[in-house]
Enzyme design. Sequence first.
Site, PDB file in Angstrom:
ATOM      1  N   GLY A 218      -9.972 -28.353  -5.904  1.00  0.00           N
ATOM      2  CA  GLY A 218     -11.408 -28.471  -5.725  1.00  0.00           C
ATOM      3  C   GLY A 218     -11.724 -28.938  -4.315  1.00  0.00           C
ATOM      4  O   GLY A 218     -10.842 -29.157  -3.488  1.00  0.00           O
ATOM      5  N   GLY A 221     -11.752 -34.802  -0.341  1.00  0.00           N
ATOM      6  CA  GLY A 221     -10.600 -35.411   0.305  1.00  0.00           C
ATOM      7  C   GLY A 221      -9.367 -35.482  -0.566  1.00  0.00           C
ATOM      8  O   GLY A 221      -8.262 -35.184  -0.118  1.00  0.00           O
ATOM      9  N   MET A 222      -9.538 -35.871  -1.832  1.00  0.00           N
ATOM     10  CA  MET A 222      -8.356 -36.050  -2.679  1.00  0.00           C
ATOM     11  C   MET A 222      -7.619 -34.752  -2.970  1.00  0.00           C
ATOM     12  O   MET A 222      -6.393 -34.693  -2.825  1.00  0.00           O
ATOM     13  CB  MET A 222      -8.732 -36.768  -3.970  1.00  0.00           C
ATOM     14  CG  MET A 222      -8.889 -38.258  -3.778  1.00  0.00           C
ATOM     15  SD  MET A 222      -9.114 -39.126  -5.317  1.00  0.00           S
ATOM     16  CE  MET A 222      -9.257 -40.810  -4.707  1.00  0.00           C
ATOM     17  N   GLU A 243     -10.898 -21.256  -7.187  1.00  0.00           N
ATOM     18  CA  GLU A 243     -12.293 -20.890  -6.942  1.00  0.00           C
ATOM     19  C   GLU A 243     -12.576 -20.874  -5.438  1.00  0.00           C
ATOM     20  O   GLU A 243     -13.093 -19.908  -4.898  1.00  0.00           O
ATOM     21  CB  GLU A 243     -13.187 -21.915  -7.639  1.00  0.00           C
ATOM     22  CG  GLU A 243     -14.653 -21.867  -7.275  1.00  0.00           C
ATOM     23  CD  GLU A 243     -15.424 -22.993  -7.943  1.00  0.00           C
ATOM     24  OE1 GLU A 243     -15.417 -23.035  -9.197  1.00  0.00           O
ATOM     25  OE2 GLU A 243     -16.017 -23.830  -7.239  1.00  0.00           O
ATOM     26  N   VAL A 318     -17.414 -37.727  -9.860  1.00  0.00           N
ATOM     27  CA  VAL A 318     -18.282 -38.809  -9.398  1.00  0.00           C
ATOM     28  C   VAL A 318     -17.976 -40.069 -10.205  1.00  0.00           C
ATOM     29  O   VAL A 318     -17.704 -41.131  -9.665  1.00  0.00           O
ATOM     30  CB  VAL A 318     -19.772 -38.419  -9.550  1.00  0.00           C
ATOM     31  CG1 VAL A 318     -20.666 -39.590  -9.147  1.00  0.00           C
ATOM     32  CG2 VAL A 318     -20.094 -37.191  -8.696  1.00  0.00           C
ATOM     33  N   GLY A 341     -16.735 -24.549 -10.997  1.00  0.00           N
ATOM     34  CA  GLY A 341     -15.767 -24.055 -11.968  1.00  0.00           C
ATOM     35  C   GLY A 341     -14.948 -25.147 -12.625  1.00  0.00           C
ATOM     36  O   GLY A 341     -13.931 -24.858 -13.246  1.00  0.00           O
TER      37      GLY A 341
END
Length: 444
Positions: A218, A221-222, A243, A318, A341
């Site tokens: 996705g 940063g992580m 995606e 979040v 997605g």
Amino acid sequence: MDFTKEYQEKLITAENAAKLVNSGDWVDYGWSNAMARDFDAALAKRVNELKDVNIRGGIFLWQPEFFKADPNGEHFTWNSWHASGIERKMIATGNAFYNPLRYSELPRWYRENVDVDIAVFQVAPMDKFGYFNFGPNASHMMAVVEKSKKVIVEVNTTMPVCLGGTEAYVHISDVDHIIEGSNTPVPAIESGGFSDIDIKVANLIVEEIPNGACLQLGIGGMPNAVGSVIADSDLKDLGVHTEMYVDAFVDMTEKGKITGAKKSRDRFRQTYAFGFGSQKMYDFMNNNPQLMSAPVDYTNDVRVISSIDNFMSINNAVDIDLFGQVSSETSGLKHISGAGGQLDFVLGAYLSKGGKSFICLSSTMKNKDGSLVSRIIPTLKEGSIATATRANTHFVVTEYGKVNLKGLSAWQRAEKLIGIAHPDFREELIKQAEKNKIWRRSNK
């Protein structure tokens, strides 16, 4: 066949293209770094001539001119399929809106449920066969073309040509007008650095990834930190089915980690629906046969994802509550992003043979006053949207550890999640779990 004559006949200025818009029209701007630019500037100049014009698209990487000209939404209304940081601020004004969706459904939504009077978007220059490439934005663009009453393309010579499986091009015969744009460089973002927390989380995830796994990352940063750790790991023969294409995939490829040799679908190809990143990434994508640009109803289809063995889905959140509900779109009523997605990949990865899905987040965040708040919370805030339901959540990872929520009772989930919360918040979370009747300390 020579398409030069047809090309010349369809040429139009951005100003004349904007004159085709009427009050009450739905105008589609396309997607991400290919959204209309010269047309947007021309349309903004007509602000006082028009009313009730709805403009639609997603992931704006620059502030649109129509919004600057009409910040109160008296003439134009923005409708976003997925909000960037710029759109987040637009939505906060109350004069722009998010369209809730599972991103995988977007092509079908256009074909069955959405009206488009005019579609205008940027493309790479026409090739000798009469085709314009969508750039790194195949996504849902063919569905937009098919549904629109009038199709206008803005040619941008800086747009990378992204080779595809299907629906990566529009032919001149399906185009009504052509704008030769100002060739403003495709917006690029440089990969940010990683915090110590990002790297701790990444290491916990990477130790779960086997050789030959297929990756989805996705935005944020992580997930990109995971790519950085993989690039320096001993993993090999990884695949990509994602995606969004991001710089981390380029780094992993250049270090020999990605070959696609073990993929059980689209072998040797890195498959994606759209991408934006650095200029280095765009150069890597340009005419690269290793990459496969594809519509989002293919890349994000749960059935497609689940058919790929050892699928690893890695996404941000979040907040997550003690029931295991994941919010990745809002914080209370504050809009942040979109569903994208995430649910599709959470479901698809778990259904994959050997697959795993990971929701990763730092245990805390800072308020504007500098105080820390926990991102593992008793229940989602009022107004927060559950992007992944509690039944779908698989692995959750913070800098304090990782937990697998599958098969756990409500009290077990609460205990496991509190165990990876920041230590300063654990006692209060236990009190709230007791209040919510989901607490039974197993090590009393």
